[in-house]
Write an enzyme that holds these catalytic residues in place. Structure first.
Site, PDB file in Angstrom:
ATOM      1  N   PHE A 149       0.816  -1.222   0.147  1.00  0.00           N
ATOM      2  CA  PHE A 149       0.072   0.255   0.041  1.00  0.00           C
ATOM      3  C   PHE A 149       0.775   1.351   0.003  1.00  0.00           C
ATOM      4  O   PHE A 149       0.307   2.423  -0.377  1.00  0.00           O
ATOM      5  CB  PHE A 149      -0.765   0.118   1.107  1.00  0.00           C
ATOM      6  CG  PHE A 149      -0.263   0.582   2.455  1.00  0.00           C
ATOM      7  CD1 PHE A 149      -0.174   1.801   2.753  1.00  0.00           C
ATOM      8  CD2 PHE A 149       0.385  -0.514   3.425  1.00  0.00           C
ATOM      9  CE1 PHE A 149       0.702   2.362   3.778  1.00  0.00           C
ATOM     10  CE2 PHE A 149       0.944   0.049   4.535  1.00  0.00           C
ATOM     11  CZ  PHE A 149       1.081   1.236   4.746  1.00  0.00           C
ATOM     12  N   LYS A 173      -1.147  -7.323  -9.122  1.00  0.00           N
ATOM     13  CA  LYS A 173      -1.999  -7.407  -8.159  1.00  0.00           C
ATOM     14  C   LYS A 173      -1.875  -6.270  -7.118  1.00  0.00           C
ATOM     15  O   LYS A 173      -0.833  -6.334  -6.156  1.00  0.00           O
ATOM     16  CB  LYS A 173      -2.167  -8.557  -7.367  1.00  0.00           C
ATOM     17  CG  LYS A 173      -3.375  -8.913  -6.776  1.00  0.00           C
ATOM     18  CD  LYS A 173      -3.570  -8.258  -5.577  1.00  0.00           C
ATOM     19  CE  LYS A 173      -3.037  -8.351  -4.400  1.00  0.00           C
ATOM     20  NZ  LYS A 173      -3.431  -7.333  -3.443  1.00  0.00           N
ATOM     21  N   GLU A 176      -5.041  -3.704  -1.927  1.00  0.00           N
ATOM     22  CA  GLU A 176      -6.529  -3.712  -2.243  1.00  0.00           C
ATOM     23  C   GLU A 176      -6.828  -2.516  -1.169  1.00  0.00           C
ATOM     24  O   GLU A 176      -7.870  -1.855  -1.187  1.00  0.00           O
ATOM     25  CB  GLU A 176      -7.136  -4.839  -1.378  1.00  0.00           C
ATOM     26  CG  GLU A 176      -6.916  -5.139  -0.034  1.00  0.00           C
ATOM     27  CD  GLU A 176      -5.576  -6.067   0.174  1.00  0.00           C
ATOM     28  OE1 GLU A 176      -4.628  -5.881  -0.694  1.00  0.00           O
ATOM     29  OE2 GLU A 176      -5.473  -7.101   0.793  1.00  0.00           O
ATOM     30  N   ARG A 177      -5.685  -1.557  -0.481  1.00  0.00           N
ATOM     31  CA  ARG A 177      -6.059  -0.650   0.164  1.00  0.00           C
ATOM     32  C   ARG A 177      -5.727   0.551  -0.530  1.00  0.00           C
ATOM     33  O   ARG A 177      -6.420   1.793  -0.284  1.00  0.00           O
ATOM     34  CB  ARG A 177      -5.135  -0.105   1.274  1.00  0.00           C
ATOM     35  CG  ARG A 177      -5.462  -1.613   2.359  1.00  0.00           C
ATOM     36  CD  ARG A 177      -4.257  -1.355   3.749  1.00  0.00           C
ATOM     37  NE  ARG A 177      -4.238  -2.624   4.157  1.00  0.00           N
ATOM     38  CZ  ARG A 177      -3.020  -3.081   4.897  1.00  0.00           C
ATOM     39  NH1 ARG A 177      -2.164  -2.335   4.796  1.00  0.00           N
ATOM     40  NH2 ARG A 177      -3.073  -4.053   5.199  1.00  0.00           N
ATOM     41  N   SER A 226       5.297  -6.786   3.267  1.00  0.00           N
ATOM     42  CA  SER A 226       5.976  -7.242   4.818  1.00  0.00           C
ATOM     43  C   SER A 226       6.671  -8.490   4.702  1.00  0.00           C
ATOM     44  O   SER A 226       6.522  -9.555   3.647  1.00  0.00           O
ATOM     45  CB  SER A 226       4.559  -7.257   5.666  1.00  0.00           C
ATOM     46  OG  SER A 226       4.024  -8.404   5.269  1.00  0.00           O
ATOM     47  N   CYS A 281       9.736   1.840   3.377  1.00  0.00           N
ATOM     48  CA  CYS A 281      10.693   0.768   3.730  1.00  0.00           C
ATOM     49  C   CYS A 281      12.004   1.117   4.036  1.00  0.00           C
ATOM     50  O   CYS A 281      12.910   0.399   4.554  1.00  0.00           O
ATOM     51  CB  CYS A 281      10.327  -0.411   2.789  1.00  0.00           C
ATOM     52  SG  CYS A 281      11.225   0.234   1.315  1.00  0.00           S
ATOM     53  N   GLU A 384       8.995  -3.873  13.416  1.00  0.00           N
ATOM     54  CA  GLU A 384       9.030  -2.804  12.252  1.00  0.00           C
ATOM     55  C   GLU A 384       7.790  -2.003  12.521  1.00  0.00           C
ATOM     56  O   GLU A 384       6.649  -2.388  12.275  1.00  0.00           O
ATOM     57  CB  GLU A 384       8.866  -3.361  10.907  1.00  0.00           C
ATOM     58  CG  GLU A 384       8.729  -2.349   9.797  1.00  0.00           C
ATOM     59  CD  GLU A 384       8.415  -2.762   8.420  1.00  0.00           C
ATOM     60  OE1 GLU A 384       7.823  -3.665   8.307  1.00  0.00           O
ATOM     61  OE2 GLU A 384       8.999  -2.079   7.458  1.00  0.00           O
TER      62      GLU A 384
HETATM   63  P1  NAD Z   1       1.616  -6.423   3.071  1.00  0.00           P
HETATM   64  O1  NAD Z   1       2.698  -7.696   3.114  1.00  0.00           O
HETATM   65  O2  NAD Z   1       0.361  -6.459   4.176  1.00  0.00           O
HETATM   66  O3  NAD Z   1       0.959  -6.611   1.788  1.00  0.00           O
HETATM   67  C1  NAD Z   1       1.460  -6.474   0.486  1.00  0.00           C
HETATM   68  C2  NAD Z   1       0.818  -7.412  -0.708  1.00  0.00           C
HETATM   69  O4  NAD Z   1       0.540  -8.670  -0.200  1.00  0.00           O
HETATM   70  C3  NAD Z   1      -0.547  -6.671  -0.918  1.00  0.00           C
HETATM   71  O5  NAD Z   1      -0.708  -6.826  -2.304  1.00  0.00           O
HETATM   72  C4  NAD Z   1      -1.434  -7.654  -0.087  1.00  0.00           C
HETATM   73  O6  NAD Z   1      -2.777  -7.749  -0.601  1.00  0.00           O
HETATM   74  C5  NAD Z   1      -0.718  -9.260  -0.049  1.00  0.00           C
HETATM   75  N1  NAD Z   1      -1.204  -9.825   1.046  1.00  0.00           N
HETATM   76  C6  NAD Z   1      -1.118  -9.501   2.377  1.00  0.00           C
HETATM   77  N2  NAD Z   1      -1.462 -10.579   3.147  1.00  0.00           N
HETATM   78  C7  NAD Z   1      -1.266 -11.430   2.288  1.00  0.00           C
HETATM   79  C8  NAD Z   1      -1.277 -12.983   2.505  1.00  0.00           C
HETATM   80  N3  NAD Z   1      -1.704 -13.405   3.993  1.00  0.00           N
HETATM   81  N4  NAD Z   1      -1.240 -13.750   1.720  1.00  0.00           N
HETATM   82  C9  NAD Z   1      -0.927 -13.542   0.449  1.00  0.00           C
HETATM   83  N5  NAD Z   1      -0.865 -12.066  -0.127  1.00  0.00           N
HETATM   84  C10 NAD Z   1      -1.027 -11.367   0.925  1.00  0.00           C
HETATM   85  O7  NAD Z   1       2.185  -5.317   3.100  1.00  0.00           O
HETATM   86  P2  NAD Z   1       1.829  -3.638   3.169  1.00  0.00           P
HETATM   87  O8  NAD Z   1       1.461  -3.540   4.347  1.00  0.00           O
HETATM   88  O9  NAD Z   1       0.939  -3.390   2.059  1.00  0.00           O
HETATM   89  O10 NAD Z   1       3.077  -3.021   3.101  1.00  0.00           O
HETATM   90  C11 NAD Z   1       4.017  -2.567   4.043  1.00  0.00           C
HETATM   91  C12 NAD Z   1       5.080  -3.449   4.116  1.00  0.00           C
HETATM   92  O11 NAD Z   1       5.716  -3.444   2.972  1.00  0.00           O
HETATM   93  C13 NAD Z   1       6.275  -2.964   5.111  1.00  0.00           C
HETATM   94  O12 NAD Z   1       6.593  -3.906   5.723  1.00  0.00           O
HETATM   95  C14 NAD Z   1       7.276  -2.219   4.177  1.00  0.00           C
HETATM   96  O13 NAD Z   1       8.445  -2.217   4.739  1.00  0.00           O
HETATM   97  C15 NAD Z   1       7.170  -3.363   3.032  1.00  0.00           C
HETATM   98  N6  NAD Z   1       7.838  -2.645   1.874  1.00  0.00           N
HETATM   99  C16 NAD Z   1       9.076  -3.024   1.416  1.00  0.00           C
HETATM  100  C17 NAD Z   1       9.522  -2.600   0.437  1.00  0.00           C
HETATM  101  C18 NAD Z   1      10.795  -2.966  -0.052  1.00  0.00           C
HETATM  102  O14 NAD Z   1      11.341  -2.906  -1.170  1.00  0.00           O
HETATM  103  N7  NAD Z   1      11.478  -3.887   0.556  1.00  0.00           N
HETATM  104  C19 NAD Z   1       9.004  -1.393  -0.293  1.00  0.00           C
HETATM  105  C20 NAD Z   1       7.874  -0.832   0.212  1.00  0.00           C
HETATM  106  C21 NAD Z   1       7.240  -1.483   1.249  1.00  0.00           C
END
Ligand code: NAD
Length: 499
Positions: A149, A173, A176-177, A226, A281, A384
């Site tokens: 998101f 994909k 969704e937020r 994450s 991140c 985090e």
């Molecule tokens: P998230 O892991 O909750 O979601 C990321 C994606 O995974 C979304 O599209 C979501 O729909 C999907 N998802 C969520 N739960 C799932 C599940 N149980 N099974 C399958 N798919 C699932 O992350 P977020 O809250 O949207 O984003 C924040 C996180 O992203 C933070 O931890 C941040 O550090 C990280 N991030 C990392 C980078 C990097 O390049 N390392 C860059 C940006 C953000």
């Protein structure tokens, strides 16, 4: 209420699963739209159509594909304010941050305009008698991008631009937020000349992600989110024989040496710690001053700066420093972590809990929080937080500060503030973190370098964007060819001098 769609075969397509998620306005706590959550059948259908579309796109020469990127880049520039507003409306970040989000994505599109150069293979002339070798980079076919998101424009662009420029079709994909920016970018790509079906935006949650991971046509998965989800996706994708690069969470440390310019370090910490409400991140969440005197002086400089931060909705003007966090659950979690820090004995110098903004009482706003004297065993250090919370951990020496950074399980970004070139150089060489800043708090590399963390911040191989992206989204084929006209009987090479 607005009902969002998927984007399939160059058109908006209504969700067919009957499942939806609310898209919130984080500044008001109101539902502003609902997004369809695709079923596995909808995903599989989108993939089959993408596979058809990819055949012609993959056979289109790289220069023509690059021209689509050129037009796409121009359209992104033309629609910069509209895209930034879409980002801010769903994410809550300020408009300058929204524009930055689009801009950092655009820069990767710009590199993809050079796809013909990036896709050139290697050639060995005369590897043996009459023998030449060359390598080609060929598209994988259909690939998938799954994005978080917190950068609704930048990260989808980091995924789609290289994947498409390499001749693949992509299933995107988005979170969704914050789905709207991806849907709009898909429309702009069509306007830029991308054939229908080559980019399919399929909205959804875990159900569609699992369908992506199990779909046999999809050859590669690029994920950002994450750490627990990154690790899960990497495992399931790899187990199903897919190429996968999965980028996860972070806990970025900044070391402040006694010889550093502390005003500059404090300014940097405020921007890197609280900007975008800490939902980056590459945010600096841990300040590690070396020596008690440095720590005391740094806190003195941080307090007035942090107290001055202006928190508000993106609509309140460009002098707002940061906006709300993404959901009510995120706000509750961040406040619970702040309370745990107090309970476990850290010194809460500035308390951002119980923050209320007149007229936005239901928004997910949190004031800035500043901790001092935290220790590595505390939850505020281990987790985090992904919120506007900066934690100071005091170190007795440079070696202690370096060890702290290196012992942390995450390895996305880190920084050092110092006036000493030897210390800076030593740090850059020894630290086990993927992106390093020297007097630079958020060292996101420029788009023609490459982005990626180490340790639990990334699973799989190769980084995002830059030359690595062209490697990730292509297969290498190497041809060894022999032509006999130049070879005498017995295999000796027959030089034919020019007349
Ligand atoms: P998230 O892991 O909750 O979601 C990321 C994606 O995974 C979304 O599209 C979501 O729909 C999907 N998802 C969520 N739960 C799932 C599940 N149980 N099974 C399958 N798919 C699932 O992350 P977020 O809250 O949207 O984003 C924040 C996180 O992203 C933070 O931890 C941040 O550090 C990280 N991030 C990392 C980078 C990097 O390049 N390392 C860059 C940006 C953000």
């Amino acid at each position: 209420m607005q009902e969002l769609t998927h984007y399939i075969d160059g058109a908006q397509v209504k969700g067919g699963s009957g499942r939806f998620a609310d898209v919130m306005n984080p500044a008001t706590g109101e539902v502003q739209a609902r997004v369809p959550l695709a079923s596995a059948d909808e995903l599989n259908d989108a993939v089959a159509r993408a596979a058809e579309a990819q055949k012609a796109w993959g056979a289109t020469n790289p220069q023509r594909r690059a021209r689509v990127m050129m037009k796409f880049g121009a359209l992104i520039n033309e629609h910069m304010d509209e895209l930034a507003e879409l980002v801010s409306r769903e994410h809550g970040k300020t408009l300058p941050d929204g524009r930055g989000d689009v801009q950092r994505g655009l820069e990767v599109v710009e590199v993809c305009m050079g796809a013909p150069h990036m896709l050139k293979g290697e050639f060995t002339d005369d590897g043996g008698p009459g023998i030449d070798l060359w390598s080609m980079r060929q598209p994988l076919g259909v690939v998938a991008g799954i994005t978080p998101f917190n950068f609704p424009a930048m990260i989808p662009l980091w995924k789609m631009a290289p994947a498409l420029a390499c001749g693949n079709a992509m299933i995107l994909k988005p979170s969704e937020r914050c789905p709207s920016t991806s849907l709009r970018l898909a429309e702009l790509l069509k306007e830029a000349g991308l054939p229908d079906g080559v980019l399919q935006v399929v909205n959804g949650d875990k159900e569609v992600v699992d369908a992506i991971l199990d779909n046999e046509t999809i050859q590669a998965v690029g994920f950002v989110g994450s750490t627990p989800i990154a690790q899960y996706i990497y495992g399931r994708a790899a187990n199903n024989g897919k190429r996968a690069q999965c980028f996860g969470g972070a806990k970025n440390h900044m070391i402040i040496m006694p010889d550093a310019d502390l005003d500059k370090a404090a300014d940097a910490l405020v921007g890197a710690g609280y900007g975008a409400a800490g939902e980056r991140c590459m945010a600096i969440s841990v300040a590690v001053p070396v020596g008690e005197e440095t720590a005391d002086r740094l806190i003195e400089k941080l307090v007035p700066r942090v107290e001055k931060l202006k928190v508000g909705p993106y609509t309140a003007g460009e002098d707002v420093d940061y906006g709300p966090v993404i959901t009510a659950q995120a706000k509750e979690r961040i406040e619970r972590l702040i309370t745990s820090g107090v309970d476990q004995g850290a010194e809460l110098v500035i308390d951002g809990r119980n923050f209320s903004l007149q007229g936005y009482e239901n928004g997910y706003f949190i004031g800035p929080s500043l901790f001092d004297r935290a220790t590595p065993d505390m939850e505020i250090y281990k987790e985090e937080i992904f919120g506007p919370v900066l934690t100071q951990v005091r170190a007795g020496s440079y070696e202690e500060a370096l060890k702290l950074t290196m012992d942390n399980p995450y390895g996305n970004g880190t920084a050092i503030y110092t006036a000493d070139g030897d210390t800076a150089r030593d740090f850059a060489h020894r630290v086990n973190v993927g992106m390093v800043g020297i007097n630079f708090p958020i060292p996101v590399p420029l788009s023609y370098h490459t982005f990626g963390g180490w340790k639990k911040s990334a699973f799989g191989d190769l980084n995002q964007y830059g030359p690595d992206a062209f490697r990730f989204y292509t297969k290498t084929k190497t041809v060894t060819a022999r032509w006999f006209s130049g070879i005498k009987d017995g295999g000796e090479f027959n030089f034919k001098p020019m007349d």
